[in-house]
Design a protein around this motif. Structure first.
Motif, PDB file in Angstrom:
ATOM      1  N   TYR A  47     -93.219  51.224 -80.713  1.00  0.00           N
ATOM      2  CA  TYR A  47     -92.741  51.944 -79.527  1.00  0.00           C
ATOM      3  C   TYR A  47     -91.724  51.132 -78.733  1.00  0.00           C
ATOM      4  O   TYR A  47     -90.757  51.688 -78.190  1.00  0.00           O
ATOM      5  CB  TYR A  47     -93.937  52.355 -78.661  1.00  0.00           C
ATOM      6  CG  TYR A  47     -94.778  53.414 -79.334  1.00  0.00           C
ATOM      7  CD1 TYR A  47     -94.352  54.739 -79.371  1.00  0.00           C
ATOM      8  CD2 TYR A  47     -95.969  53.090 -79.972  1.00  0.00           C
ATOM      9  CE1 TYR A  47     -95.095  55.710 -80.015  1.00  0.00           C
ATOM     10  CE2 TYR A  47     -96.724  54.054 -80.612  1.00  0.00           C
ATOM     11  CZ  TYR A  47     -96.281  55.368 -80.639  1.00  0.00           C
ATOM     12  OH  TYR A  47     -97.016  56.331 -81.291  1.00  0.00           O
ATOM     13  N   THR A  48     -91.889  49.831 -78.666  1.00  0.00           N
ATOM     14  CA  THR A  48     -90.935  49.003 -77.925  1.00  0.00           C
ATOM     15  C   THR A  48     -89.611  48.832 -78.669  1.00  0.00           C
ATOM     16  O   THR A  48     -88.670  48.251 -78.122  1.00  0.00           O
ATOM     17  CB  THR A  48     -91.539  47.627 -77.607  1.00  0.00           C
ATOM     18  OG1 THR A  48     -92.096  47.062 -78.802  1.00  0.00           O
ATOM     19  CG2 THR A  48     -92.629  47.745 -76.558  1.00  0.00           C
ATOM     20  N   GLU A  49     -89.540  49.342 -79.900  1.00  0.00           N
ATOM     21  CA  GLU A  49     -88.271  49.369 -80.625  1.00  0.00           C
ATOM     22  C   GLU A  49     -87.504  50.665 -80.346  1.00  0.00           C
ATOM     23  O   GLU A  49     -86.365  50.811 -80.782  1.00  0.00           O
ATOM     24  CB  GLU A  49     -88.522  49.239 -82.126  1.00  0.00           C
ATOM     25  CG  GLU A  49     -89.096  47.900 -82.545  1.00  0.00           C
ATOM     26  CD  GLU A  49     -89.460  47.831 -84.021  1.00  0.00           C
ATOM     27  OE1 GLU A  49     -89.501  46.716 -84.564  1.00  0.00           O
ATOM     28  OE2 GLU A  49     -89.695  48.902 -84.639  1.00  0.00           O
ATOM     29  N   MET A  50     -88.140  51.574 -79.611  1.00  0.00           N
ATOM     30  CA  MET A  50     -87.515  52.861 -79.320  1.00  0.00           C
ATOM     31  C   MET A  50     -87.002  52.918 -77.883  1.00  0.00           C
ATOM     32  O   MET A  50     -86.902  53.979 -77.277  1.00  0.00           O
ATOM     33  CB  MET A  50     -88.487  53.996 -79.609  1.00  0.00           C
ATOM     34  CG  MET A  50     -88.812  54.112 -81.103  1.00  0.00           C
ATOM     35  SD  MET A  50     -89.939  55.457 -81.508  1.00  0.00           S
ATOM     36  CE  MET A  50     -88.935  56.892 -81.090  1.00  0.00           C
ATOM     37  N   VAL A  51     -86.668  51.740 -77.350  1.00  0.00           N
ATOM     38  CA  VAL A  51     -85.989  51.676 -76.059  1.00  0.00           C
ATOM     39  C   VAL A  51     -84.505  51.958 -76.297  1.00  0.00           C
ATOM     40  O   VAL A  51     -83.993  51.786 -77.399  1.00  0.00           O
ATOM     41  CB  VAL A  51     -86.193  50.310 -75.390  1.00  0.00           C
ATOM     42  CG1 VAL A  51     -87.663  50.079 -75.090  1.00  0.00           C
ATOM     43  CG2 VAL A  51     -85.642  49.184 -76.255  1.00  0.00           C
ATOM     44  N   PHE A  52     -83.817  52.368 -75.257  1.00  0.00           N
ATOM     45  CA  PHE A  52     -82.406  52.736 -75.384  1.00  0.00           C
ATOM     46  C   PHE A  52     -81.520  51.513 -75.130  1.00  0.00           C
ATOM     47  O   PHE A  52     -81.534  50.952 -74.029  1.00  0.00           O
ATOM     48  CB  PHE A  52     -82.050  53.851 -74.414  1.00  0.00           C
ATOM     49  CG  PHE A  52     -82.862  55.104 -74.602  1.00  0.00           C
ATOM     50  CD1 PHE A  52     -83.167  55.570 -75.872  1.00  0.00           C
ATOM     51  CD2 PHE A  52     -83.328  55.824 -73.505  1.00  0.00           C
ATOM     52  CE1 PHE A  52     -83.910  56.730 -76.053  1.00  0.00           C
ATOM     53  CE2 PHE A  52     -84.063  56.978 -73.672  1.00  0.00           C
ATOM     54  CZ  PHE A  52     -84.363  57.430 -74.948  1.00  0.00           C
ATOM     55  N   GLN A  53     -80.770  51.131 -76.138  1.00  0.00           N
ATOM     56  CA  GLN A  53     -79.896  49.964 -76.014  1.00  0.00           C
ATOM     57  C   GLN A  53     -78.914  50.086 -74.843  1.00  0.00           C
ATOM     58  O   GLN A  53     -78.720  49.117 -74.096  1.00  0.00           O
ATOM     59  CB  GLN A  53     -79.147  49.729 -77.327  1.00  0.00           C
ATOM     60  CG  GLN A  53     -78.170  48.564 -77.298  1.00  0.00           C
ATOM     61  CD  GLN A  53     -78.844  47.218 -77.087  1.00  0.00           C
ATOM     62  OE1 GLN A  53     -80.010  47.047 -77.446  1.00  0.00           O
ATOM     63  NE2 GLN A  53     -78.143  46.275 -76.493  1.00  0.00           N
ATOM     64  N   PRO A  54     -78.265  51.243 -74.633  1.00  0.00           N
ATOM     65  CA  PRO A  54     -77.356  51.340 -73.487  1.00  0.00           C
ATOM     66  C   PRO A  54     -78.052  51.114 -72.150  1.00  0.00           C
ATOM     67  O   PRO A  54     -77.453  50.562 -71.220  1.00  0.00           O
ATOM     68  CB  PRO A  54     -76.807  52.767 -73.593  1.00  0.00           C
ATOM     69  CG  PRO A  54     -76.922  53.101 -75.050  1.00  0.00           C
ATOM     70  CD  PRO A  54     -78.199  52.463 -75.478  1.00  0.00           C
ATOM     71  N   GLY A  93     -72.666  54.891 -77.792  1.00  0.00           N
ATOM     72  CA  GLY A  93     -72.270  54.557 -79.161  1.00  0.00           C
ATOM     73  C   GLY A  93     -73.466  54.332 -80.070  1.00  0.00           C
ATOM     74  O   GLY A  93     -73.389  54.590 -81.271  1.00  0.00           O
ATOM     75  N   VAL A  94     -74.545  53.810 -79.517  1.00  0.00           N
ATOM     76  CA  VAL A  94     -75.799  53.638 -80.257  1.00  0.00           C
ATOM     77  C   VAL A  94     -76.936  54.099 -79.365  1.00  0.00           C
ATOM     78  O   VAL A  94     -76.775  54.223 -78.154  1.00  0.00           O
ATOM     79  CB  VAL A  94     -76.035  52.174 -80.682  1.00  0.00           C
ATOM     80  CG1 VAL A  94     -74.912  51.668 -81.566  1.00  0.00           C
ATOM     81  CG2 VAL A  94     -76.206  51.274 -79.456  1.00  0.00           C
ATOM     82  N   ILE A  95     -78.088  54.355 -79.967  1.00  0.00           N
ATOM     83  CA  ILE A  95     -79.256  54.761 -79.195  1.00  0.00           C
ATOM     84  C   ILE A  95     -80.258  53.607 -79.096  1.00  0.00           C
ATOM     85  O   ILE A  95     -80.550  53.123 -78.009  1.00  0.00           O
ATOM     86  CB  ILE A  95     -79.958  55.979 -79.838  1.00  0.00           C
ATOM     87  CG1 ILE A  95     -78.978  57.155 -79.958  1.00  0.00           C
ATOM     88  CG2 ILE A  95     -81.187  56.389 -79.013  1.00  0.00           C
ATOM     89  CD1 ILE A  95     -78.530  57.738 -78.649  1.00  0.00           C
ATOM     90  N   TYR A  96     -80.762  53.169 -80.222  1.00  0.00           N
ATOM     91  CA  TYR A  96     -81.780  52.104 -80.239  1.00  0.00           C
ATOM     92  C   TYR A  96     -81.147  50.762 -80.600  1.00  0.00           C
ATOM     93  O   TYR A  96     -80.105  50.707 -81.256  1.00  0.00           O
ATOM     94  CB  TYR A  96     -82.865  52.436 -81.270  1.00  0.00           C
ATOM     95  CG  TYR A  96     -83.583  53.750 -81.028  1.00  0.00           C
ATOM     96  CD1 TYR A  96     -84.180  54.035 -79.813  1.00  0.00           C
ATOM     97  CD2 TYR A  96     -83.665  54.711 -82.054  1.00  0.00           C
ATOM     98  CE1 TYR A  96     -84.838  55.236 -79.590  1.00  0.00           C
ATOM     99  CE2 TYR A  96     -84.326  55.908 -81.839  1.00  0.00           C
ATOM    100  CZ  TYR A  96     -84.912  56.170 -80.609  1.00  0.00           C
ATOM    101  OH  TYR A  96     -85.569  57.364 -80.402  1.00  0.00           O
ATOM    102  N   PRO A  97     -81.797  49.662 -80.199  1.00  0.00           N
ATOM    103  CA  PRO A  97     -81.292  48.340 -80.602  1.00  0.00           C
ATOM    104  C   PRO A  97     -81.252  48.227 -82.125  1.00  0.00           C
ATOM    105  O   PRO A  97     -82.147  48.711 -82.817  1.00  0.00           O
ATOM    106  CB  PRO A  97     -82.334  47.374 -80.010  1.00  0.00           C
ATOM    107  CG  PRO A  97     -82.963  48.134 -78.890  1.00  0.00           C
ATOM    108  CD  PRO A  97     -82.985  49.563 -79.332  1.00  0.00           C
ATOM    109  N   GLU A  98     -80.230  47.609 -82.625  1.00  0.00           N
ATOM    110  CA  GLU A  98     -80.087  47.458 -84.077  1.00  0.00           C
ATOM    111  C   GLU A  98     -80.620  46.094 -84.509  1.00  0.00           C
ATOM    112  O   GLU A  98     -80.314  45.092 -83.891  1.00  0.00           O
ATOM    113  CB  GLU A  98     -78.611  47.586 -84.471  1.00  0.00           C
ATOM    114  CG  GLU A  98     -78.068  48.987 -84.162  1.00  0.00           C
ATOM    115  CD  GLU A  98     -76.599  49.127 -84.515  1.00  0.00           C
ATOM    116  OE1 GLU A  98     -75.989  48.094 -84.921  1.00  0.00           O
ATOM    117  OE2 GLU A  98     -76.064  50.225 -84.390  1.00  0.00           O
TER     118      GLU A  98
END
Length: 325
Positions: free
Chosen positions: A156-163, A320-325
């Motif tokens: 779940y903590t990988e589904m934070v929004f990078q922006p 440009g991206v949603i989740y951290p890569e």
């Protein structure tokens, strides 16, 4: 200094600010949404500007579910509560017919989600009453380390929004103090918010259960009770902000009608104000939903945004991206 030199200096400062924003918000597309944020921050942080705001008053509040991380097909805390209900159902035969427990046990996630923040907190209250705050923190931390989303397979903590992570950092770099103001449980968010968002526990405002102090086996503890203290949603959000922070924010971000009153209260204050709505429009990279969603419904706030000057961030167009890569 000559007029030419002043002009050159002004251009240099403008270019430096633009460059800094580009470096700080790399996942944001160069769109009006990003420019509105940068312009606001520059206005309130430039000494001598008529819109200058002293650092102590630079308070920014963010909803969590759907604003800082995803919330579909249900609030992530609900998955936590569901796991707890299933694990303890054997001790509670009455849950077979009592809602929202019965829907949990039948696997009717949509019905459970429809109960909203209040239903979620009732599940948490029933399954965690009598635990100390330390025990609850340990349980949340263990669950976060192991649990994965049923559709994406991500933690779940990988589904934070990078922006949004970049926006939090950008605001803090410019003297803002950032707070989470969530309809989710305050004790659920606190254990992982600092590592995930850079927001310490004391800067988390959320729905809460009543608690009491007692000495257990010679050790002072705080116990969670099976009674709701605050539902930090809708009109509860400004109340929670005032009770915990004691200052009206100048920047507020949300994504649903549950954030309407927080945005309304924030932008009604004197001086420069910024209201922001994250609009979920990207069905390919995340989810697309607004008016008819059973989670994170965005209807009234979306209609009110143009007249109230709230900035609507289109996830598909502006990120440009949603989740951290």
């Amino acid at each position: 200094m000559s007029k030419i030199s002043l002009t050159t200096a002004s251009l240099w400062i403008a270019c430096a600010a633009a460059s800094s924003a580009a470096e700080s918000l790399p996942s944001w597309n160069d769109s009006p949404a990003k420019q509105a944020i940068v312009n606001f921050v520059e206005r309130v942080t430039t000494e001598g500007s008529p819109d200058y705001v002293p650092p102590a008053e630079r308070i920014a509040t963010f909803d969590n579910d759907g604003c800082l991380w995803s919330e579909q097909p249900a609030y992530f805390q609900l998955f936590f509560a569901i796991d707890r209900v299933r694990a303890t159902a054997g001790d509670h035969p009455e849950w077979q017919t009592e809602e929202a427990f019965a829907s949990v046990l039948k696997g009717d996630l949509k019905a459970v989600a429809a109960s909203g923040e209040k239903g979620l907190m009732q599940l948490v209250a029933a399954t965690h009453a009598g635990m100390t705050t330390e025990e609850f923190t340990a349980e949340v931390s263990a669950w976060m380390a192991e649990a994965t989303h049923p559709q994406t397979g991500k933690r779940y903590t990988e589904m934070v929004f990078q922006p949004m992570l970049e926006l939090l950092d950008y605001l803090r770099a410019n003297g803002f103090k950032t707070f989470i103001v969530s309809g989710g449980g305050i004790e659920f968010i606190r254990p992982w918010a600092e590592a995930t968002y850079g927001i310490p526990p004391e800067q988390v405002v959320g729905s809460s259960l009543k608690m009491k102090y007692e000495v257990r086996d010679g050790t002072p503890v705080i116990l969670k009770l099976a009674e709701i203290d605050l539902i930090d949603d809708k009109a509860g959000k400004p109340v929670g902000i005032q009770g915990h922070i004691g200052r009206r924010p100048i920047f507020a971000a949300g994504n649903s009608d549950g954030d309407f009153q927080m945005l309304e209260w924030t932008t009604a204050g004197e001086g420069p104000r910024f209201g922001m709505i994250v609009h979920h429009t990207d069905a390919d990279r995340e989810w697309a939903y607004d008016r008819d969603s059973h989670v994170g419904q965005l209807d009234r706030a979306l209609d009110a945004a143009p007249d109230r000057g709230w900035n609507v961030v289109d996830m598909k167009q502006d990120w440009g991206v949603i989740y951290p890569e």
